[in-house]
Design an enzyme around this catalytic site. Structure first.
Site, mmCIF file in Angstrom:
data_model
loop_
_atom_site.group_PDB
_atom_site.id
_atom_site.type_symbol
_atom_site.label_atom_id
_atom_site.label_comp_id
_atom_site.label_asym_id
_atom_site.label_seq_id
_atom_site.Cartn_x
_atom_site.Cartn_y
_atom_site.Cartn_z
ATOM 1 N N ARG A 131 43.789 -38.576 -37.353
ATOM 2 C CA ARG A 131 44.261 -37.972 -36.214
ATOM 3 C C ARG A 131 44.388 -38.464 -35.299
ATOM 4 O O ARG A 131 43.561 -38.533 -34.800
ATOM 5 C CB ARG A 131 43.501 -36.304 -36.526
ATOM 6 C CG ARG A 131 44.446 -35.354 -35.472
ATOM 7 C CD ARG A 131 43.237 -34.356 -35.212
ATOM 8 N NE ARG A 131 43.837 -33.777 -36.192
ATOM 9 C CZ ARG A 131 43.930 -32.795 -36.813
ATOM 10 N NH1 ARG A 131 45.530 -32.530 -36.497
ATOM 11 N NH2 ARG A 131 44.216 -31.503 -38.561
ATOM 12 N N ARG B 110 52.035 -30.124 -47.411
ATOM 13 C CA ARG B 110 50.771 -31.142 -47.187
ATOM 14 C C ARG B 110 49.334 -31.213 -47.398
ATOM 15 O O ARG B 110 48.722 -32.315 -47.268
ATOM 16 C CB ARG B 110 50.580 -29.954 -45.779
ATOM 17 C CG ARG B 110 49.465 -30.800 -44.518
ATOM 18 C CD ARG B 110 49.765 -29.995 -43.286
ATOM 19 N NE ARG B 110 48.644 -29.999 -42.584
ATOM 20 C CZ ARG B 110 47.399 -30.309 -42.211
ATOM 21 N NH1 ARG B 110 46.973 -30.249 -43.881
ATOM 22 N NH2 ARG B 110 47.023 -30.709 -41.130
ATOM 23 N N LYS C 6 50.921 -33.697 -30.373
ATOM 24 C CA LYS C 6 51.392 -32.572 -30.398
ATOM 25 C C LYS C 6 51.353 -31.429 -29.116
ATOM 26 O O LYS C 6 50.167 -31.466 -28.610
ATOM 27 C CB LYS C 6 51.036 -31.475 -31.282
ATOM 28 C CG LYS C 6 49.596 -30.999 -31.414
ATOM 29 C CD LYS C 6 49.220 -30.337 -32.790
ATOM 30 C CE LYS C 6 47.914 -30.257 -32.992
ATOM 31 N NZ LYS C 6 47.785 -29.237 -34.651
ATOM 32 N N GLU D 141 60.244 -31.523 -42.295
ATOM 33 C CA GLU D 141 59.695 -29.980 -42.333
ATOM 34 C C GLU D 141 60.692 -29.251 -42.498
ATOM 35 O O GLU D 141 61.848 -29.194 -41.741
ATOM 36 C CB GLU D 141 58.953 -30.526 -40.128
ATOM 37 C CG GLU D 141 58.571 -28.452 -40.274
ATOM 38 C CD GLU D 141 57.273 -29.057 -39.888
ATOM 39 O OE1 GLU D 141 56.679 -29.689 -41.138
ATOM 40 O OE2 GLU D 141 56.598 -27.168 -39.633
ATOM 41 N N LYS E 40 59.396 -29.997 -32.474
ATOM 42 C CA LYS E 40 58.196 -28.943 -33.181
ATOM 43 C C LYS E 40 58.516 -27.798 -34.204
ATOM 44 O O LYS E 40 58.832 -27.470 -33.335
ATOM 45 C CB LYS E 40 57.159 -29.588 -32.352
ATOM 46 C CG LYS E 40 55.831 -29.040 -33.797
ATOM 47 C CD LYS E 40 54.554 -29.061 -32.786
ATOM 48 C CE LYS E 40 53.505 -29.162 -34.048
ATOM 49 N NZ LYS E 40 53.302 -28.035 -34.909
ATOM 50 N N PHE F 36 61.622 -36.240 -40.228
ATOM 51 C CA PHE F 36 61.044 -36.889 -39.358
ATOM 52 C C PHE F 36 60.369 -38.395 -39.782
ATOM 53 O O PHE F 36 59.701 -39.294 -38.783
ATOM 54 C CB PHE F 36 59.519 -35.656 -38.414
ATOM 55 C CG PHE F 36 58.881 -35.493 -38.934
ATOM 56 C CD1 PHE F 36 57.897 -36.747 -39.905
ATOM 57 C CD2 PHE F 36 59.383 -34.561 -39.211
ATOM 58 C CE1 PHE F 36 57.005 -35.578 -40.107
ATOM 59 C CE2 PHE F 36 58.191 -33.215 -40.208
ATOM 60 C CZ PHE F 36 57.074 -34.617 -40.337
ATOM 61 N N GLU G 272 60.113 -35.343 -30.492
ATOM 62 C CA GLU G 272 60.288 -34.967 -31.329
ATOM 63 C C GLU G 272 60.782 -33.363 -31.671
ATOM 64 O O GLU G 272 59.100 -32.880 -30.635
ATOM 65 C CB GLU G 272 60.305 -35.408 -32.245
ATOM 66 C CG GLU G 272 60.317 -36.579 -33.171
ATOM 67 C CD GLU G 272 60.458 -37.217 -33.487
ATOM 68 O OE1 GLU G 272 59.875 -36.312 -34.910
ATOM 69 O OE2 GLU G 272 60.537 -38.376 -34.620
HETATM 70 P P1 AMP Z 1 49.725 -28.687 -36.454
HETATM 71 O O1 AMP Z 1 49.372 -27.970 -37.505
HETATM 72 O O2 AMP Z 1 49.987 -27.341 -35.371
HETATM 73 O O3 AMP Z 1 49.080 -29.196 -36.123
HETATM 74 O O4 AMP Z 1 50.690 -29.691 -36.184
HETATM 75 C C1 AMP Z 1 51.305 -30.158 -37.108
HETATM 76 C C2 AMP Z 1 52.280 -30.533 -38.257
HETATM 77 O O5 AMP Z 1 53.670 -30.406 -37.504
HETATM 78 C C3 AMP Z 1 52.668 -31.573 -39.079
HETATM 79 O O6 AMP Z 1 52.194 -31.588 -40.205
HETATM 80 C C4 AMP Z 1 54.236 -30.939 -39.347
HETATM 81 O O7 AMP Z 1 53.922 -30.176 -40.377
HETATM 82 C C5 AMP Z 1 54.498 -30.113 -38.760
HETATM 83 N N1 AMP Z 1 55.774 -30.796 -37.297
HETATM 84 C C6 AMP Z 1 56.739 -30.314 -37.554
HETATM 85 N N2 AMP Z 1 57.902 -30.957 -36.988
HETATM 86 C C7 AMP Z 1 57.557 -32.190 -36.249
HETATM 87 C C8 AMP Z 1 57.760 -33.496 -35.899
HETATM 88 N N3 AMP Z 1 58.857 -33.659 -35.591
HETATM 89 N N4 AMP Z 1 57.578 -34.728 -36.487
HETATM 90 C C9 AMP Z 1 56.265 -34.310 -36.998
HETATM 91 N N5 AMP Z 1 55.250 -33.244 -37.055
HETATM 92 C C10 AMP Z 1 55.618 -31.990 -37.668
#
Ligand code: AMP
Length: 588
Positions: free
Chosen positions: A417, A272, A423, A302, A252, A342, A250
């Site tokens: 996690r 969050r 990611k 998001e 991001k 999502f 997906e």
């Molecule tokens: P990070 O904050 O870098 O750990 O990345 C995880 C975060 O990406 C999640 O908490 C979401 O806020 C965000 N996110 C953005 N797009 C997506 C998606 N398609 N699926 C899940 N999370 C997403």
């Protein structure tokens, strides 16, 4: 239950620097409570009267508390202020005044936990005319009957200076010991807590229905689920391998994660961190009512500011502006948000979290009607690294952060996690592939130029969820402006401790220890081995950051337990080696 017992436990908690002792003090305290008051204890331990998602906060300014102290002990406000200057802690001021008073009065009614909790609850929810006076009266009422030690804590609660720094996982572990006789039951309690992020609710359920009740917990409308989190990978090849040759990918989006609950006409929006943010998003609320074809639902997406004209996404800073400067309506008009959904966790009474991703996605697709605000996240099903790479590149080109790979068969894993989500973000050269969110556990007074500020750097740590402790990884002295340093010192000076906090594991000393509370985002060039830091300890050495610099001030959206974990740090360390070997092969 007498409040004296609680105050005595608080005193013991305040002086211990051993985590096991901390658990044992808590467990002893919990074993004295029953189903009618355990939630009160659990909330008060964290300086609250209700779970964070309710938005119910005790918060009273120092001036009001000084007023209450003056009133309770019949002294002049100037005298309270003078003593505050001398003792540096309003809790100690109240303790001393209560001691003086005690010698004069013969008896007063002993305080109970229930009375203390109820008065604080009333303080937190008071509103309307005369609200200030009402709060002062409610607090003074408690202080009048308080023993000196009780007064110390009764004063520290409303000004947010309890400083016990006890995390959710520690409370869950102590509950397991107190009620089920074994800390290993913490896992069951954690599972329940992941579905209903309310410690008081979980504690009460445990006391009422035992382990069986805990094992049957399902998501509840109006109580946020703890969000699923993603792992990170060093390469697209690694992602494909871990996913077994097939996965969803997906886009991001670098926006604001929202968990949305709908029950008929009622909509809740949680961040969050599971704070209720419904008031900030009237446009999303409206869209949910118009575009979501379901009566009872919990789903996630998001939110990101989007430029309709150019088709580009705005950076994160623009999206969060509505939290700060702008009027909400104005921001909603100027920077309309899109919500890219999502996942879905609950629909019409059914818990969807055990269902595989593909099924949840299909259900999610079925409930979103066409409209301007809510859309599905863009995604593909990838069966080769090339397909993943093409998609990743097209996302980055359009100003997105990267991609989120998802295991087609995995359930929704609340609060954890796991490799079900991975990611993969764009990387800048000569830096680590990602920033780290680290918890401040102490600070250094600073030399030379910085000496006049009284702070020159902070000692920061990663989170180890298994042991619920913080392990140090760096001293960060750059990235802050002078002004930010001054502000930071002010914040930290409110949570100083005479010794290292029991949940902090460190080999080096800080000049001033603080309660692990604030998170900053840090960028570094590299992760190296070091004998000085305890994160990732292998028996001889730990891991440290090379050239760390702060890239954020204190993060309002992250609590200490949301910090980068020790496991993530170790992974980043390993991945960086991997990247080095392959240097030049990957073009991003
Ligand atoms: P990070 O904050 O870098 O750990 O990345 C995880 C975060 O990406 C999640 O908490 C979401 O806020 C965000 N996110 C953005 N797009 C997506 C998606 N398609 N699926 C899940 N999370 C997403």
């Amino acid at each position: 239950m007498e409040f004296k017992v609680v105050a005595e436990a608080f005193r013991k908690l305040e002086v211990t620097s051993e985590r096991l002792e901390l658990i044992s003090i808590l467990a002893t305290l919990f074993s004295k409570a029953d189903a009618s008051n355990i939630h009160m204890l659990v909330y008060l331990l964290q300086g609250r009267v209700a779970a964070p998602y309710t938005g119910i906060e005790i918060g009273m300014g120092e001036k009001l508390v000084e007023e209450a102290i003056a009133r309770a002990y019949g002294v002049d406000k100037g005298e309270v202020e003078r003593m505050y200057k001398e003792l540096g802690d309003l809790g100690l001021v109240a303790e001393r005044l209560a001691g003086n008073k005690k010698q004069m009065t013969l008896f007063s009614e002993p305080l109970t936990l229930e009375r203390v909790y109820n008065n604080f609850y009333k303080i937190a929810t008071a509103s309307g005319e005369g609200v200030v006076d009402k709060k002062i009266r409610l607090l003074a009422d408690l202080l009048k009957d308080a023993e000196p030690l009780e007064a110390r804590y009764i004063v520290r609660i409303p000004i947010g200076r309890l400083r016990l720094g006890i995390g959710d996982a520690t409370i869950l572990e102590a509950l397991a010991v107190a009620k089920l006789g074994d800390r290993s039951y913490r896992e069951d309690l954690e599972r329940a807590y992941n579905y209903v992020s309310d410690l008081g609710y979980v504690a009460k359920l445990l006391y009422e229905k035992g382990l069986e009740g805990i094992r049957q917990v399902k998501p509840v409308l109006g109580i946020p689920i703890r969000p699923a989190l993603a792992q990170r990978a060093a390469s697209l090849e690694e992602i494909m391998q871990r996913m077994g040759g097939e996965c969803a990918a997906e886009a991001k989006y670098d926006g604001f994660r929202l968990q949305i609950h709908k029950k008929g006409d009622q909509v809740w929006i949680f961040s969050r961190r599971m704070e209720n943010m419904t008031g900030l998003f009237p446009d999303i609320t409206k869209a949910v009512l118009e575009q979501i074809d379901a009566n009872e639902v919990i789903f996630e997406g998001e939110a990101i500011a989007y430029n309709e004209e150019t088709g580009e996404f705005y950076p994160f800073q623009v999206t969060i502006q509505r939290k700060r400067k702008y009027g909400i309506e104005k921001a909603a008009e100027e920077y309309p948000l899109k919500l890219f959904s999502f996942d879905i966790m609950y629909l019409e009474g059914e818990d969807l979290t055990p269902k595989p991703y593909t099924e949840r996605r299909k259900i999610l697709e079925g409930i979103i009607k066409k409209g301007d605000t809510i859309e599905l996240s863009e995604r593909i099903i990838a069966r080769s690294v090339k397909e993943l790479r093409d998609f990743f590149e097209s996302c980055v080109e359009r100003g997105l952060e990267g991609i989120m790979a998802k295991d087609l068969k995995a359930p929704y894993i609340a609060g954890a996690r796991k490799w079900a989500w991975i990611k993969y973000k764009r990387v800048m050269k000569s830096q680590l592939s990602d920033t780290l969110d680290l918890v401040i556990v102490g600070y250094y007074k600073g030399r030379g130029q910085r000496a006049k500020l009284g702070i020159g750097g902070v000692l920061v740590a990663v989170y180890d969820p298994k042991n619920d402790v913080f392990k140090t990884v760096a001293k960060v002295g750059s990235g802050f402006t002078e002004e930010q340093f001054v502000q930071l010192k002010q914040l930290l000076d409110q949570i100083t401790l005479p010794h290292k906090h029991p949940r902090v594991v460190a080999k080096i000393d800080a000049d001033v220890w603080v309660e692990p509370k604030y998170v900053i985002t840090v960028l570094a060039d590299e992760i190296t081995r070091s004998p000085n830091h305890t994160a990732g300890w292998d028996g001889e050495r730990g891991l440290a950051l090379r050239f760390p610099r702060a890239v954020s001030f204190v993060r309002e959206d992250k609590g200490p337990e949301d910090a980068t974990t020790e496991e993530e740090l170790i992974q980043m360390y390993k991945q960086q080696k991997h990247v080095k070997v392959e240097e030049g092969e990957d073009s991003y």
